[in-house]
Design an enzyme around this catalytic site. Sequence first.
Site, PDB file in Angstrom:
ATOM      1  N   VAL A 220     -30.040  37.813 -66.899  1.00 36.17           N
ATOM      2  CA  VAL A 220     -31.349  38.448 -67.079  1.00 36.17           C
ATOM      3  C   VAL A 220     -32.213  37.621 -68.022  1.00 36.17           C
ATOM      4  CG1 VAL A 220     -32.586  40.475 -67.912  1.00 36.17           C
ATOM      5  CG2 VAL A 220     -30.495  40.769 -66.592  1.00 36.17           C
ATOM      6  N   GLY A 221     -31.666  37.260 -69.178  1.00 34.18           N
ATOM      7  CA  GLY A 221     -32.442  36.532 -70.175  1.00 34.18           C
ATOM      8  C   GLY A 221     -32.892  35.164 -69.709  1.00 34.18           C
TER       9      GLY A 221
ATOM     10  N   ASP B 150     -28.939  32.793 -78.042  1.00 34.43           N
ATOM     11  CA  ASP B 150     -27.687  33.426 -77.642  1.00 34.43           C
ATOM     12  C   ASP B 150     -26.617  33.047 -78.662  1.00 34.43           C
ATOM     13  OD1 ASP B 150     -26.633  34.647 -74.698  1.00 34.43           O
ATOM     14  OD2 ASP B 150     -25.054  33.827 -75.979  1.00 34.43           O
TER      15      ASP B 150
ATOM     16  N   THR C 191     -31.398  45.849 -73.045  1.00 31.34           N
ATOM     17  CA  THR C 191     -29.977  46.149 -73.156  1.00 31.34           C
ATOM     18  C   THR C 191     -29.685  47.607 -72.823  1.00 31.34           C
ATOM     19  OG1 THR C 191     -29.838  44.504 -74.921  1.00 31.34           O
ATOM     20  CG2 THR C 191     -27.975  46.017 -74.695  1.00 31.34           C
TER      21      THR C 191
ATOM     22  N   ARG D 220     -37.267  49.485 -57.427  1.00 34.58           N
ATOM     23  CA  ARG D 220     -36.190  49.782 -56.484  1.00 34.58           C
ATOM     24  C   ARG D 220     -36.634  50.851 -55.490  1.00 34.58           C
ATOM     25  NH1 ARG D 220     -31.572  49.376 -61.258  1.00 34.58           N
ATOM     26  NH2 ARG D 220     -31.067  47.172 -60.858  1.00 34.58           N
TER      27      ARG D 220
ATOM     28  N   HIS E 275     -33.105  56.058 -67.834  1.00 31.13           N
ATOM     29  CA  HIS E 275     -32.773  54.921 -66.967  1.00 31.13           C
ATOM     30  C   HIS E 275     -31.269  55.006 -66.721  1.00 31.13           C
ATOM     31  CE1 HIS E 275     -32.877  51.027 -65.097  1.00 31.13           C
ATOM     32  NE2 HIS E 275     -32.052  50.510 -65.993  1.00 31.13           N
TER      33      HIS E 275
END
Length: 306
Positions: free
Chosen positions: A11-12, A31, A117, A149, A173
């Site tokens: 994702v990042g 990271d 996250t 979605r 979510h």
Amino acid sequence: MKITVVGAGNVGATLAQRLIEKDFADIALVDVVEGIPQGKALDLRQSANVLGFTHKLIGSNSYEVTAGSDIVVITAGIARKPGMTRDELIGINARIVREVVEKSLAVSSNAVFIIVTNPVDAMTYLALKVSGLPRERIFGLSGVLDGGRLAAFIAEELNVDARDVVPCVMGEHGGSMVVYPRFTTVKGMPLSVLADAAKQQALAERTVNGGAEIVGFLKTGSAFYAPSASVAHMVNAVVNDSGTRMNCAAYLDGEYGLSDVVLGVPVRLGRRGIEEIVELPLNDDELAALKASSEAVRKLIAALNL
């Protein structure tokens, strides 16, 4: 303009790619794993000549390179594995988010924070409490992704373009998210008019399980193309101070009759973060569904032991 992305996983890193290709800000990719942010940032920089972007992108294990960031996006954390719920992520990811917020805020005191996250509603609440920042400066990814979605599934079902769909997904979510057919439109027409109750329910259920469906296919990973696109859309609204309306995980303080909880609701995003929380005219049943969703989030928040 400077944007930090914490977490150089799928994702990042994909988000960093989307943002540097917009060429509107310098990007810092951070990271904890040695070599991963450096290698991915180097790979991305080597596309500058082909794509024509001029802003800087650096990868590091240190937060020093993030100093003075205008926006900090937190994607760091473990991803769901097959059979794992978002709830099961909370213990590990809470420790990660707490540390990231503290270290980022120490060098970027004026930043807007976007939380990705999972479980994102609880992690956004945690980030707010840890940082002490006003609620407009910390919000999370929820309805943009869930709505994307839903729009994809509606486009398939009704044979229309996804861009013709204006989705409305609110609440957690997660498993208790709420799809609102009355506020979801296709070419201006409500989904509640275009589809019968059974089809509405089927679309809602597939949306709720949209992430799990992808995890089931991938086996060893989770979604990242749609999530990164959704976050980039949110970042774009902040960078350009656009006031664009979208559904995000936001701290409620009386809106919809709810307080001291983070839920996906319609907001307008601008340079300061959340410019406005939009209150839709929900009927009694729709409001009851949102309140039930809030209770699911409150259970996750309670598990944080703040």
